[in-house]
Design a protein around this motif. Structure first.
Motif, PDB file in Angstrom:
ATOM      1  N   GLU A   3       0.842  -1.200   0.000  1.00 17.01           N
ATOM      2  CA  GLU A   3       0.000   0.000   0.000  1.00 17.01           C
ATOM      3  C   GLU A   3       0.874   1.246   0.000  1.00 17.01           C
ATOM      4  OE1 GLU A   3      -3.687   2.197   2.031  1.00 17.01           O
ATOM      5  OE2 GLU A   3      -3.408   0.067   2.300  1.00 17.01           O
ATOM      6  N   LYS A   4       0.387   2.280  -0.624  1.00 14.22           N
ATOM      7  CA  LYS A   4       1.139   3.526  -0.725  1.00 14.22           C
ATOM      8  C   LYS A   4       1.311   4.153   0.648  1.00 14.22           C
ATOM      9  CE  LYS A   4      -0.711   4.241  -5.310  1.00 14.22           C
ATOM     10  NZ  LYS A   4      -1.601   5.022  -6.149  1.00 14.22           N
ATOM     11  N   THR A   5       2.553   4.304   1.069  1.00 14.18           N
ATOM     12  CA  THR A   5       2.828   4.870   2.379  1.00 14.18           C
ATOM     13  C   THR A   5       3.148   6.358   2.268  1.00 14.18           C
ATOM     14  OG1 THR A   5       5.170   4.321   2.288  1.00 14.18           O
ATOM     15  CG2 THR A   5       3.726   2.700   3.304  1.00 14.18           C
ATOM     16  N   ILE A  28      -8.048   9.151   4.909  1.00 15.29           N
ATOM     17  CA  ILE A  28      -6.778   8.836   4.250  1.00 15.29           C
ATOM     18  C   ILE A  28      -6.196   7.675   5.039  1.00 15.29           C
ATOM     19  CG2 ILE A  28      -4.472   9.683   3.673  1.00 15.29           C
ATOM     20  CD1 ILE A  28      -5.775  12.516   3.512  1.00 15.29           C
ATOM     21  N   LYS A  29      -6.307   6.494   4.466  1.00 13.65           N
ATOM     22  CA  LYS A  29      -5.991   5.268   5.197  1.00 13.65           C
ATOM     23  C   LYS A  29      -4.601   4.721   4.883  1.00 13.65           C
ATOM     24  CE  LYS A  29     -10.849   3.985   5.555  1.00 13.65           C
ATOM     25  NZ  LYS A  29     -11.074   4.675   6.777  1.00 13.65           N
ATOM     26  N   ASN A  30      -3.820   5.469   4.141  1.00 17.19           N
ATOM     27  CA  ASN A  30      -2.464   5.034   3.823  1.00 17.19           C
ATOM     28  C   ASN A  30      -1.663   4.837   5.100  1.00 17.19           C
ATOM     29  OD1 ASN A  30      -3.612   6.802   1.677  1.00 17.19           O
ATOM     30  ND2 ASN A  30      -1.861   6.014   0.560  1.00 17.19           N
ATOM     31  N   GLU A  31      -0.758   3.874   5.070  1.00 13.96           N
ATOM     32  CA  GLU A  31       0.145   3.701   6.200  1.00 13.96           C
ATOM     33  C   GLU A  31       1.009   4.957   6.304  1.00 13.96           C
ATOM     34  OE1 GLU A  31       3.993   1.093   7.662  1.00 13.96           O
ATOM     35  OE2 GLU A  31       2.986   0.543   5.794  1.00 13.96           O
ATOM     36  N   GLN A  61       4.934   6.980  -1.130  1.00 11.54           N
ATOM     37  CA  GLN A  61       4.247   7.699  -2.205  1.00 11.54           C
ATOM     38  C   GLN A  61       4.473   9.198  -2.056  1.00 11.54           C
ATOM     39  OE1 GLN A  61       2.498   6.478  -4.675  1.00 11.54           O
ATOM     40  NE2 GLN A  61       1.206   8.129  -5.403  1.00 11.54           N
ATOM     41  N   LEU A 137      -1.880  11.780  -3.322  1.00  9.64           N
ATOM     42  CA  LEU A 137      -2.054  10.334  -3.250  1.00  9.64           C
ATOM     43  C   LEU A 137      -2.964   9.788  -4.342  1.00  9.64           C
ATOM     44  CD1 LEU A 137      -2.391  10.088   0.616  1.00  9.64           C
ATOM     45  CD2 LEU A 137      -0.348   9.657  -0.766  1.00  9.64           C
TER      46      LEU A 137
END
Length: 148
Positions: A3-5, A28-31, A61, A137
């Motif tokens: 996943e895009k961090t 925004i659930k990105n790590e 990202q 993102l």
């Protein structure tokens, strides 16, 4: 690729918490990987020190970079990111409370993609986080990463 961090380089615990809360409120659930000084950020990006053995082919990202950092300041972190072949196209948004025009000019001179002053008001910060997430993102495209 996982996943895009997002790499958040922030030494102020309150600003870190505010940023994470704003991301959560905007779905925004990105790590988010948090480093708390410039040296740790570089260690993460270049898989050295505590991050030795990390898969260097996986880059964030987006880097949200504060300027006033302990050990190595944000402008030097940016200089090193832009100086390395593997990270030179990495999107870097300076997210700072600095009001100094010289920081703005130097940030862009060194290759920042954007410069955002941290809003003091939480609602304004929520909106800034929403816009950052939407643009960087979802909409922004970067060149394919090359090995090296």
């Amino acid at each position: 690729m996982s996943e895009k961090t997002i790499l958040l380089v922030e030494d102020n615990a309150d600003d870190e918490a505010l940023t994470l809360r704003a991301f959560a409120k905007n779905n925004i659930k990105n790590e988010v990987v948090v480093t708390r000084d410039g040296a740790e950020a570089l260690d993460y990006l270049f898989a050295q020190g505590a991050y030795e053995g990390r898969d260097v082919s996986i880059l964030p990202q987006l880097v949200l970079l504060d300027l006033k950092l302990p050990k190595i300041d944000g402008l030097e972190v940016l200089r090193r990111i832009r100086g390395a072949e593997r990270t030179k196209f990495l999107p870097v948004v300076i997210l700072t409370s600095s009001r100094e025009d010289q920081d703005l000019v130097e940030g862009y001179r060194l290759g920042a993609n954007s410069y955002v002053r941290k809003p003091v008001n939480f609602d304004e910060f929520l909106e800034a986080a929403r816009q950052l997430g939407l643009y960087w993102l979802l909409l922004n495209e970067v060149p394919q990463r090359t090995s090296g």
